[in-house]
Design an enzyme around this catalytic site. Structure first.
Site, mmCIF file in Angstrom:
data_model
loop_
_atom_site.group_PDB
_atom_site.id
_atom_site.type_symbol
_atom_site.label_atom_id
_atom_site.label_comp_id
_atom_site.label_asym_id
_atom_site.label_seq_id
_atom_site.Cartn_x
_atom_site.Cartn_y
_atom_site.Cartn_z
ATOM 1 N N HIS A 194 -34.699 -53.701 71.594
ATOM 2 C CA HIS A 194 -33.811 -54.367 71.075
ATOM 3 C C HIS A 194 -33.901 -56.239 71.815
ATOM 4 O O HIS A 194 -34.761 -55.757 72.225
ATOM 5 C CB HIS A 194 -32.317 -54.088 72.036
ATOM 6 C CG HIS A 194 -31.679 -54.613 71.616
ATOM 7 N ND1 HIS A 194 -30.468 -55.624 71.770
ATOM 8 C CD2 HIS A 194 -30.692 -53.767 70.354
ATOM 9 C CE1 HIS A 194 -29.539 -55.601 70.682
ATOM 10 N NE2 HIS A 194 -29.430 -54.854 70.450
ATOM 11 N N GLU B 246 -28.483 -46.654 67.561
ATOM 12 C CA GLU B 246 -29.049 -46.025 66.484
ATOM 13 C C GLU B 246 -29.083 -44.692 66.417
ATOM 14 O O GLU B 246 -29.240 -44.168 66.138
ATOM 15 C CB GLU B 246 -30.160 -47.062 65.484
ATOM 16 C CG GLU B 246 -29.471 -48.651 65.475
ATOM 17 C CD GLU B 246 -29.098 -48.748 64.881
ATOM 18 O OE1 GLU B 246 -27.817 -48.200 64.654
ATOM 19 O OE2 GLU B 246 -28.621 -49.475 63.874
HETATM 20 N N1 CMC Z 1 -41.137 -49.511 67.792
HETATM 21 C C1 CMC Z 1 -42.396 -49.973 68.026
HETATM 22 N N2 CMC Z 1 -42.999 -50.780 69.307
HETATM 23 C C2 CMC Z 1 -41.692 -52.108 68.836
HETATM 24 C C3 CMC Z 1 -40.567 -51.687 69.081
HETATM 25 C C4 CMC Z 1 -40.140 -50.116 68.265
HETATM 26 N N3 CMC Z 1 -38.837 -50.123 68.345
HETATM 27 N N4 CMC Z 1 -39.625 -52.868 68.968
HETATM 28 C C5 CMC Z 1 -40.033 -53.434 69.390
HETATM 29 N N5 CMC Z 1 -41.882 -53.543 69.791
HETATM 30 C C6 CMC Z 1 -42.738 -54.205 69.255
HETATM 31 C C7 CMC Z 1 -42.985 -55.168 68.813
HETATM 32 O O1 CMC Z 1 -44.447 -54.560 67.747
HETATM 33 C C8 CMC Z 1 -43.361 -56.209 68.826
HETATM 34 O O2 CMC Z 1 -44.859 -56.052 69.639
HETATM 35 P P1 CMC Z 1 -45.913 -57.265 69.699
HETATM 36 O O3 CMC Z 1 -45.461 -57.743 70.639
HETATM 37 O O4 CMC Z 1 -47.325 -56.361 69.733
HETATM 38 O O5 CMC Z 1 -46.197 -57.864 68.111
HETATM 39 C C9 CMC Z 1 -42.803 -56.578 70.888
HETATM 40 O O6 CMC Z 1 -42.340 -55.131 70.872
HETATM 41 C C10 CMC Z 1 -42.087 -57.044 70.648
HETATM 42 O O7 CMC Z 1 -41.361 -56.886 69.589
HETATM 43 P P2 CMC Z 1 -40.052 -58.261 68.897
HETATM 44 O O8 CMC Z 1 -39.880 -57.731 67.674
HETATM 45 O O9 CMC Z 1 -40.256 -59.420 68.916
HETATM 46 O O10 CMC Z 1 -38.512 -57.792 69.333
HETATM 47 P P3 CMC Z 1 -37.555 -57.990 69.092
HETATM 48 O O11 CMC Z 1 -36.621 -58.544 70.049
HETATM 49 O O12 CMC Z 1 -37.540 -59.131 67.986
HETATM 50 O O13 CMC Z 1 -36.705 -57.460 68.219
HETATM 51 C C11 CMC Z 1 -35.570 -55.221 67.192
HETATM 52 C C12 CMC Z 1 -35.573 -55.924 68.305
HETATM 53 C C13 CMC Z 1 -34.680 -53.997 67.064
HETATM 54 C C14 CMC Z 1 -35.687 -55.787 65.874
HETATM 55 C C15 CMC Z 1 -37.201 -54.161 67.405
HETATM 56 O O14 CMC Z 1 -36.739 -53.241 69.185
HETATM 57 C C16 CMC Z 1 -37.165 -53.213 66.309
HETATM 58 O O15 CMC Z 1 -37.588 -53.251 64.916
HETATM 59 N N6 CMC Z 1 -36.616 -51.812 66.763
HETATM 60 C C17 CMC Z 1 -36.444 -50.426 65.513
HETATM 61 C C18 CMC Z 1 -35.149 -50.606 64.371
HETATM 62 C C19 CMC Z 1 -33.961 -50.781 65.637
HETATM 63 O O16 CMC Z 1 -34.764 -49.489 66.047
HETATM 64 N N7 CMC Z 1 -33.490 -51.650 65.253
HETATM 65 C C20 CMC Z 1 -32.088 -51.803 65.925
HETATM 66 C C21 CMC Z 1 -31.318 -52.414 66.059
HETATM 67 S S1 CMC Z 1 -30.301 -52.223 67.766
HETATM 68 C C22 CMC Z 1 -28.769 -52.175 66.608
HETATM 69 C C23 CMC Z 1 -28.041 -53.969 66.371
HETATM 70 O O17 CMC Z 1 -27.912 -53.804 67.828
HETATM 71 O O18 CMC Z 1 -28.031 -54.903 65.751
#
Ligand code: CMC
Length: 361
Positions: free
Chosen positions: A244, A303
């Site tokens: 998240h 989710e």
């Molecule tokens: N599985 C694997 N790796 C992950 C995941 C995951 N679910 N989430 C984050 N990471 C890794 C990501 O690859 C990145 O690695 P690197 O720095 O090597 O590129 C690191 O952790 C940080 O990720 P980020 O994309 O910078 O973090 P963010 O804050 O933008 O991501 C997120 C938040 C929700 C988009 C992400 O955790 C994700 O893609 N999760 C899977 C999709 C999901 O479950 N979405 C529902 C979100 S909850 C509903 C809501 O409140 O909107």
């Protein structure tokens, strides 16, 4: 500049606070625990709308029921072209038929629209005639009735209420920010909600729970979890239902929904062994993510148990994001009104990094 604006504060709001370090969600002075599983969706929508509409009644349920009946008239516009689309695209198209406006009747039609249109789209895609709303029922009970063509049991209606309340608002998430940007131009509530639906549908925001079911189905049994998850991460995939932007601990909404799934598990809705299987996959995922990204706290988000709850209520996975919109629409409308009441046009700046113009010869 922070890529993704994560350090940028873009609004003052009285609507909700997300405490990512402590894993707490406050909705207008109430902790999520006080509301989820205890309050009906329409009552929490009223809490969010309070102060943003002069003519807000003490009980919005009758007016919301009437709004469901009113928007049901738009279901006649569902044609084969729309039925070939995904449920959220078809629901979005029907919502776009509603007039723009800023008043309470517009807000109530928008609150009603995702529920009425999603139920009709799912039924029509399955070859069934739409079921007209019953304005006398609660919003959650009527939604399930419009979907399944029979009145739900109390446990099912309560479970959907728990879900809708749990996701009704959540700080300045991507779809709510989108809705506020649109509202800041004075475009109207319908435009703001349409923007919210568009932002919500992406898998990084509200589109994750359908893929959670795909993941569980592909894993099949607990013994396969580790190998499946490791292979997914080795391919560079993200595990849906984990991680998240704000929470650095477990998302409190995951616990609220897990409790709701457990309550349903006492009846006949949840497949035998489904919760224990999901818990085994969750435990494997958390352990592997910890080793995979030791510097980034990746925990279960809303989710993961959304997927189990909506599956138990017999929503097709392809429509899970529509159900998210049924709840979040309350937050979009309230934020849009708050933006109009106190905010200026949202118009940030960009840094130009493209080529300089060629000098005139
Ligand atoms: N599985 C694997 N790796 C992950 C995941 C995951 N679910 N989430 C984050 N990471 C890794 C990501 O690859 C990145 O690695 P690197 O720095 O090597 O590129 C690191 O952790 C940080 O990720 P980020 O994309 O910078 O973090 P963010 O804050 O933008 O991501 C997120 C938040 C929700 C988009 C992400 O955790 C994700 O893609 N999760 C899977 C999709 C999901 O479950 N979405 C529902 C979100 S909850 C509903 C809501 O409140 O909107």
């Amino acid at each position: 500049m922070s890529d993704g604006l994560e350090d940028v504060v873009a609004a003052n709001t009285v609507l909700s606070e997300v405490d990512g370090q402590r894993g707490q969600l406050i909705i207008r002075g109430h902790s999520l625990d006080e509301l989820a599983g205890r309050a009906r969706f329409e009552d929490v929508a009223r809490i969010l709308f309070d102060g943003f509409f002069d003519d807000l009644p003490a009980d919005v349920a009758p007016a919301l029921g009437a709004a469901r009946a009113e928007v049901f008239g738009e279901v006649a516009a569902l044609d084969t072209g729309l039925l070939d689309r995904t449920p959220i695209e078809a629901m979005r198209a029907l919502t776009a038929r509603l007039a723009d406006g800023d008043d309470l009747p517009t807000a109530l039609r928008l609150l009603a629209a995702p529920a009425v249109f999603t139920a009709a789209v799912i039924r029509a895609q399955g070859g069934h005639a739409p079921v007209a709303p019953d304005p006398a029922l609660s919003h959650a009970a009527d939604t399930l009735r419009m979907l399944h063509g029979r009145a739900p049991g109390k446990a099912e209606a309560d479970a959907l209420d728990t879900y809708l309340v749990t996701v009704c608002d959540h700080g300045l998430n991507a779809s709510t920010f989108t809705a506020r940007v649109i509202a800041s131009t004075r475009a109207g509530l319908t435009s703001a909600v349409l923007g919210g639906i568009g932002a919500l549908k992406g898998p990084l925001h509200g589109g994750a729970p359908g893929p959670v079911i795909e993941m569980l189905d592909e894993i099949g049994e607990p013994a396969n979890a580790r190998a499946w998850i490791e292979a997914a991460l080795a391919r560079g995939d993200r595990l849906m239902g984990f991680g998240h932007r704000i929470y650095r601990v477990r998302d409190p909404r995951a616990d609220a929904l897990k409790a709701a799934v457990r309550r349903l598990d006492d009846g006949s809705n949840v497949r035998p062994g489904r919760v224990a299987f999901a818990e085994a996959v969750e435990a494997a995922a958390l352990a592997i993510l910890k080793a995979h990204k030791p510097d980034r706290a990746l925990d279960t988000n809303v989710e993961f148990y959304t997927a189990l709850l909506l599956e138990a209520l017999d929503f097709p996975p392809s429509a899970f994001t529509c159900v998210f919109a049924m709840g979040r629409v309350a937050g979009w409308v309230a934020h849009a009104r708050e933006q109009v009441a106190g905010g200026r046009l949202i118009r940030p700046q960009s840094v130009y990094v493209g080529p300089a113009p060629l000098k005139a010869a």
